[in-house]
Design a protein around this motif. Structure first.
Motif, mmCIF file in Angstrom:
data_model
loop_
_atom_site.group_PDB
_atom_site.id
_atom_site.type_symbol
_atom_site.label_atom_id
_atom_site.label_comp_id
_atom_site.label_asym_id
_atom_site.label_seq_id
_atom_site.Cartn_x
_atom_site.Cartn_y
_atom_site.Cartn_z
ATOM 1 N N PRO A 181 0.630 -1.537 0.171
ATOM 2 C CA PRO A 181 -0.164 0.532 0.184
ATOM 3 C C PRO A 181 0.305 1.042 0.095
ATOM 4 O O PRO A 181 0.683 2.190 -0.595
ATOM 5 C CB PRO A 181 -1.034 0.244 1.182
ATOM 6 C CG PRO A 181 -0.720 -1.447 1.083
ATOM 7 C CD PRO A 181 0.415 -2.166 0.836
ATOM 8 N N GLY A 182 1.460 1.158 0.710
ATOM 9 C CA GLY A 182 2.220 2.610 0.912
ATOM 10 C C GLY A 182 3.342 2.306 -0.584
ATOM 11 O O GLY A 182 3.612 4.060 -1.213
ATOM 12 N N LEU A 183 3.844 1.661 -1.364
ATOM 13 C CA LEU A 183 4.621 1.767 -2.525
ATOM 14 C C LEU A 183 3.642 2.276 -3.313
ATOM 15 O O LEU A 183 4.148 3.538 -4.186
ATOM 16 C CB LEU A 183 5.487 0.187 -2.939
ATOM 17 C CG LEU A 183 6.235 -0.322 -2.281
ATOM 18 C CD1 LEU A 183 6.564 -1.645 -2.557
ATOM 19 C CD2 LEU A 183 7.551 0.156 -2.146
ATOM 20 N N ARG A 184 2.043 2.173 -3.590
ATOM 21 C CA ARG A 184 1.498 2.054 -4.567
ATOM 22 C C ARG A 184 1.090 3.646 -4.269
ATOM 23 O O ARG A 184 0.596 4.356 -4.833
ATOM 24 C CB ARG A 184 0.508 1.463 -4.285
ATOM 25 C CG ARG A 184 0.594 0.320 -4.798
ATOM 26 C CD ARG A 184 0.844 -0.496 -6.369
ATOM 27 N NE ARG A 184 0.419 -1.908 -6.920
ATOM 28 C CZ ARG A 184 1.988 -2.543 -7.341
ATOM 29 N NH1 ARG A 184 3.089 -1.453 -6.818
ATOM 30 N NH2 ARG A 184 1.956 -3.305 -7.952
ATOM 31 N N GLN A 185 1.154 4.230 -2.978
ATOM 32 C CA GLN A 185 0.540 5.441 -2.550
ATOM 33 C C GLN A 185 1.397 6.667 -2.892
ATOM 34 O O GLN A 185 1.299 8.260 -2.086
ATOM 35 C CB GLN A 185 -0.393 5.507 -1.612
ATOM 36 C CG GLN A 185 -1.798 4.236 -1.994
ATOM 37 C CD GLN A 185 -2.512 4.287 -0.564
ATOM 38 O OE1 GLN A 185 -2.067 5.572 0.565
ATOM 39 N NE2 GLN A 185 -3.229 3.137 -0.126
ATOM 40 N N ALA A 186 2.764 6.022 -2.583
ATOM 41 C CA ALA A 186 4.177 7.568 -2.680
ATOM 42 C C ALA A 186 3.899 8.185 -3.853
ATOM 43 O O ALA A 186 3.745 7.788 -4.518
ATOM 44 C CB ALA A 186 5.078 6.480 -2.599
#
Length: 261
Positions: free
Chosen positions: A164-169
């Motif tokens: 999730p963090g990778l996708r939303q960074a």
């Protein structure tokens, strides 16, 4: 930058790595819940919803973290744990606020900011499982790039906590920080006196991103440091070896609590 505060007790500041957000550190909750420490999870500037959109460098990130810690904790003593890039920021905080910091832990921490200068092991996947890679779907490339133990458990952890963090960074912020990735002076050089608070430095034996040799070189600086290189663990060591990571983190917190009395 403060994303989530959990539990009660002495403050423990938790800092994630590059390109992800605080959720990648949440697997530590199994070790931290009921530990007598209040976990203060920080989201660095590229995380979704972070208001610090003007950040330009690692130094800017570090100063922002220091400012947020001061606003939240004032002069209270605390411990700090950081993962990957967050490990470098945690080291900076621990040295800048040495009189206030009870203990320091790094998980697969960055000790050599120059990627070309890092001492790295060769890329090695300890356990391959084509069936797991097939299950990964659209996450396959990201999962396969980082993982050295391919299993349903590591895929589940990666998908829940890292992806999730990778996708939303915010990619624009990541690019700016990547261009100025190093701190002006490494913490151990800026503050060369031995670091005497309890510390933990945990590395993955197969971590081809930050390695372990560069951190090991600083063992004499951390005079109360536990240094652990875990086999069957890559850059996401705490996702691949959760039980051993939990035991080492708990040991560090016990040592830190005892020293704080």
């Amino acid at each position: 930058m403060i994303a989530q505060v959990l539990g009660k007790g002495r403050p423990l500041v938790v800092i994630h790595g590059f390109g992800v957000d605080h959720r990648i550190m949440l697997p530590l909750e199994d070790a931290l819940d009921g530990s007598g420490w209040q976990r203060i999870y920080i989201d660095l500037p590229w995380a979704a919803g972070n208001a610090d959109g003007d950040v330009t460098s690692a130094n800017h990130v570090a100063q922002g973290a220091l400012n947020d810690i001061y606003e939240h904790l004032g002069d209270r003593s605390f411990a700090v744990i950081g993962n990957s890039f967050g490990g470098m920021i945690a080291r900076h905080i621990a040295h800048e606020l040495r009189d206030q910091v009870l203990g320091l832990a790094t998980l697969a921490g960055v000790f050599e900011p120059d990627h070309q200068e890092r001492s790295l092991p060769r890329r090695l996947v300890v356990r391959e499982d084509p069936a797991v890679l097939a299950l990964a779907g659209q996450a396959r490339n990201d999962y396969e790039e980082m993982t050295v133990v391919q299993s349903e458990a590591t895929l589940k952890a990666f998908t829940r906590y890292a992806l999730p963090g990778l996708r939303q960074a915010n990619q624009a912020i990541l690019e700016r920080v990547a261009a100025e990735y190093a701190l002006p002076v490494e913490p151990e050089i800026a503050h060369p006196a031995p670091f005497e608070a309890p510390s933990l430095h945990l590395f993955g034996r197969q971590d081809h991103v930050t390695g372990y040799e560069d951190g090991w070189k600083l063992r004499d600086h951390y005079v109360r440091g536990t240094f652990a290189v875990l086999d069957a663990a890559g850059h996401n060591a705490h996702l691949e070896r959760p039980d051993l990571t939990a035991a080492l983190v708990q040991d560090w917190l016990v040592r830190t609590s005892a020293s704080a009395r």
